[in-house]
Motif scaffolding. Structure first.
Motif, PDB file in Angstrom:
ATOM      1  N   LEU A  37       0.927  -1.213  -0.124  1.00  0.00           N
ATOM      2  CA  LEU A  37      -0.080   0.169  -0.399  1.00  0.00           C
ATOM      3  C   LEU A  37       0.807   1.177   0.014  1.00  0.00           C
ATOM      4  O   LEU A  37       1.808   1.126   0.796  1.00  0.00           O
ATOM      5  CB  LEU A  37      -0.525   0.359   1.539  1.00  0.00           C
ATOM      6  CG  LEU A  37      -2.267  -1.156   1.379  1.00  0.00           C
ATOM      7  CD1 LEU A  37      -2.524  -0.682   2.484  1.00  0.00           C
ATOM      8  CD2 LEU A  37      -3.132  -0.976   0.197  1.00  0.00           C
ATOM      9  N   THR A  38       0.656   2.086  -0.845  1.00  0.00           N
ATOM     10  CA  THR A  38       0.885   3.658  -0.657  1.00  0.00           C
ATOM     11  C   THR A  38      -0.570   4.488  -0.670  1.00  0.00           C
ATOM     12  O   THR A  38      -1.258   4.447  -1.844  1.00  0.00           O
ATOM     13  CB  THR A  38       2.206   3.601  -2.089  1.00  0.00           C
ATOM     14  OG1 THR A  38       3.051   4.653  -2.225  1.00  0.00           O
ATOM     15  CG2 THR A  38       1.141   3.215  -3.226  1.00  0.00           C
ATOM     16  N   ARG A  39       0.132   5.684  -0.245  1.00  0.00           N
ATOM     17  CA  ARG A  39      -0.283   6.816   0.080  1.00  0.00           C
ATOM     18  C   ARG A  39      -0.604   7.463  -1.967  1.00  0.00           C
ATOM     19  O   ARG A  39       0.556   7.500  -3.145  1.00  0.00           O
ATOM     20  CB  ARG A  39      -0.370   7.958   1.001  1.00  0.00           C
ATOM     21  CG  ARG A  39      -1.556   9.015   0.673  1.00  0.00           C
ATOM     22  CD  ARG A  39      -0.797  10.039   1.392  1.00  0.00           C
ATOM     23  NE  ARG A  39       0.153  10.405   0.733  1.00  0.00           N
ATOM     24  CZ  ARG A  39       1.079  12.093   1.710  1.00  0.00           C
ATOM     25  NH1 ARG A  39      -0.240  12.196   2.717  1.00  0.00           N
ATOM     26  NH2 ARG A  39       0.737  12.832   1.381  1.00  0.00           N
ATOM     27  N   LEU A  40      -2.032   7.386  -2.679  1.00  0.00           N
ATOM     28  CA  LEU A  40      -1.560   8.251  -3.872  1.00  0.00           C
ATOM     29  C   LEU A  40      -2.228   9.254  -4.113  1.00  0.00           C
ATOM     30  O   LEU A  40      -1.576  10.539  -4.897  1.00  0.00           O
ATOM     31  CB  LEU A  40      -2.710   6.684  -4.845  1.00  0.00           C
ATOM     32  CG  LEU A  40      -2.171   5.972  -5.537  1.00  0.00           C
ATOM     33  CD1 LEU A  40      -3.001   4.992  -5.593  1.00  0.00           C
ATOM     34  CD2 LEU A  40      -0.633   5.452  -5.567  1.00  0.00           C
ATOM     35  N   TYR A  41      -3.275  10.427  -3.514  1.00  0.00           N
ATOM     36  CA  TYR A  41      -4.082  11.222  -3.721  1.00  0.00           C
ATOM     37  C   TYR A  41      -5.009  11.160  -1.665  1.00  0.00           C
ATOM     38  O   TYR A  41      -4.545  10.265  -1.091  1.00  0.00           O
ATOM     39  CB  TYR A  41      -4.829  11.132  -4.593  1.00  0.00           C
ATOM     40  CG  TYR A  41      -5.926  10.772  -4.778  1.00  0.00           C
ATOM     41  CD1 TYR A  41      -7.067   9.999  -4.336  1.00  0.00           C
ATOM     42  CD2 TYR A  41      -5.089   8.620  -5.540  1.00  0.00           C
ATOM     43  CE1 TYR A  41      -7.868   9.728  -4.223  1.00  0.00           C
ATOM     44  CE2 TYR A  41      -6.476   8.248  -5.235  1.00  0.00           C
ATOM     45  CZ  TYR A  41      -7.676   8.129  -4.851  1.00  0.00           C
ATOM     46  OH  TYR A  41      -8.427   7.175  -5.034  1.00  0.00           O
TER      47      TYR A  41
END
Length: 525
Positions: free
Chosen positions: A123-127
């Protein structure tokens, strides 16, 4: 928990009036700052899942959303987080969702296809979103003393790229969510506001908008028909069957309509929307007696909308596709820009028409209504389908034979007026075949036997080839008419007029062969 909500885009011309209704004394204003997460290749988005951590005033909440039981329904799970822990993670730039909280919850099946530990690491923060939400509650007590409550929420703000804050997308939408009580109150209220403020339905979520932003796309790809999502079987009642068919058509109509409302002029969105409306129109006409809840006015509104979309699509397609192909063959250039701009009713204002938007709302409400309370609930759909298919099949065969009879006439033959009238309109047969194709696709799960699946696929393939061949000829005839008319003011169009005239005089044996194969194939029902 399942949330039931309807989302609309707000036209600028109606915004002031709408805000007067949204910002009443009892309304509340909340600042929402949300962080949206996914894998770098957006595996969650592809599965229709949205995952976020959002600050709602002074509280941090982790939320996951996925598809629900109906078009207006979404599966949702909210978990309040520890503010101190969140703040610590924010300070260290390590704010991440915790997927373990979904074990043994209603959303666990939604994540069943994922290995949660592996997903958690990816998981990563996209927006992020920065939104001001204005909410008010609407309540009603009906004649049965049932108390219903709706939350009206107007959102205004931006979606911001997770790594590049200069990339942003504006949000301006209003949502109606059923808090408690009768779903009919939700649709009744939405229809009232839709009429008053010219609202337009949108299925584009904030998560989808965020995905478009980071992928540098203006709109999601067009959505075509997906019969794998048609939830019917041999035990489906007539009322349940028609609801499932309408639902399947709306799954194609609503995303394409939403993209056009949001500004798309992509030909594929227009084409797939038109196809979806054609499928729905055919189903409502053929299966009209499967439910007492079908509104006859839906048919005329859908037909009008499809015709307006078709007129625009054909001319725009000439400018963007046909013209370059002809020029590649040596044709002089013909400029269709003015002709397209002169069309007074474009796809976006066709869809913004109040009667079309109200029809969409009524159709969504129909799919979410209970089929078991209808008078026809004991009638199995499969008991009626074979008769409907046979009637449509006979129409196709009769019209096909009349066209074939006319094609064999010599100049000196006596001409039967009945033959001439029917044979001159090949698009009548094309429409019959198209409708039979749709009826068949809807009916196959109920009527096709396991042992004859190969036979069914072959029959449907031959039907589709015959219809496609006729459709191409009909399109060539329409393109010829456009170029012939254009040649009165632009002689360069004579090349196109001549080209399509030649196409129409080609040997018709190709079409005749496909029609013959279709006629010679045994039906599957």
């Amino acid at each position: 928990m399942q949330e039931i909500e309807l989302k609309f885009l707000v036209p600028e011309s109606r915004l002031k009036g709408l805000m007067r209704q949204a910002k009443v004394k009892s309304s509340q204003v909340t600042q929402l700052a949300a962080h949206y997460y996914d894998t770098p290749d957006q595996q969650l988005a592809q599965a229709g899942i949205g995952l976020r951590i959002r600050k709602e005033n002074d509280t941090w909440v982790q939320t996951i959303k996925a598809a629900g039981d109906g078009i207006a329904a979404r599966l949702e799970h909210n978990a309040v987080l520890d503010n101190e822990q969140v703040q610590t993670m924010l300070d260290d730039n390590e704010l991440m969702p915790d997927l373990t909280i979904y074990e043994d919850t209603s959303v666990a099946p939604t994540l069943a296809d994922f290995k949660l530990k592996k997903l958690q690491k990816a998981l990563t923060r996209l927006y992020v979103t920065d939104v001001q939400r204005t909410t008010r509650l609407l309540t009603e007590t009906n004649d049965d003393d049932i108390n219903s409550c709706i939350e009206v929420a107007y959102d205004q703000g931006e979606i911001i790229h997770g790594t590049d804050k200069t990339q942003q997308k504006t949000i301006q939408e209003i949502e109606f969510e059923l808090v408690s009580g009768d779903i009919d109150f939700l649709f009744m209220t939405a229809k009232t506001w839709c009429k008053r403020y010219k609202l337009c339905l949108s299925t584009i979520t904030k998560a989808e908008n965020g995905g478009l932003l980071i992928n540098e796309q203006d709109h999601s790809p067009a959505v075509d028909a997906d019969l794998s999502q048609l939830q019917v079987d041999k035990d489906s009642s007539a009322p349940a069957f028609i609801r499932s068919v309408v639902h399947n058509c709306l799954l194609q109509i609503l995303p394409n309509s939403s993209a056009i409302i949001a500004g798309s002029t992509d030909h594929e969105h227009i084409l797939q929307l038109r196809v979806g409306i054609d499928r729905l129109h055919a189903a409502l006409k053929a299966f009209a007696d499967f439910s007492d809840e079908i509104n006859p006015e839906w048919l005329s509104i859908l037909e009008q909308t499809a015709n307006l979309l078709g007129t625009y699509y054909q001319l725009a397609y000439i400018g963007s596709h046909i013209e370059p192909e002809l020029q590649a063959l040596g044709a002089p250039a013909v400029d269709w820009t003015t002709d397209i701009e002169d069309i007074k009713i474009t796809p976006i204002n066709t869809l913004q028409a109040n009667d079309f938007q109200i029809t969409l709302l009524e159709l969504i409400a129909f799919t979410m209504s209970d089929p078991s309370i209808e008078p026809h609930t004991d009638q199995l759909a499969c008991d009626k389908l074979a008769k409907i298919l046979t009637k449509q099949y006979k129409k196709c065969i009769k019209t096909s034979k009349k066209i074939e009879a006319f094609s064999r006439l010599d100049d000196n033959d006596d001409i039967d007026e009945d033959v001439i009238d029917d044979s001159q309109s090949e698009d009548k047969l094309c429409n019959h075949l198209k409708e039979l194709r749709y009826f068949s696709e809807f009916s196959i799960p109920l009527l096709s036997k396991k042992k004859s699946k190969k036979k069914t696929r072959r029959w449907l393939k031959r039907l589709a080839k015959a219809q496609s061949a006729l459709a191409q000829r009909n399109n060539d005839s329409k393109y010829h008419a456009f170029y012939a008319l254009k040649s009165a003011t632009d002689t360069n169009a004579l090349y196109g007029a001549g080209w399509f005239a030649a196409m129409l005089t080609d040997d018709p044996t190709y079409i005749e062969a496909r029609l013959a194969k279709f006629r010679d194939s045994a039906t599957f029902w």
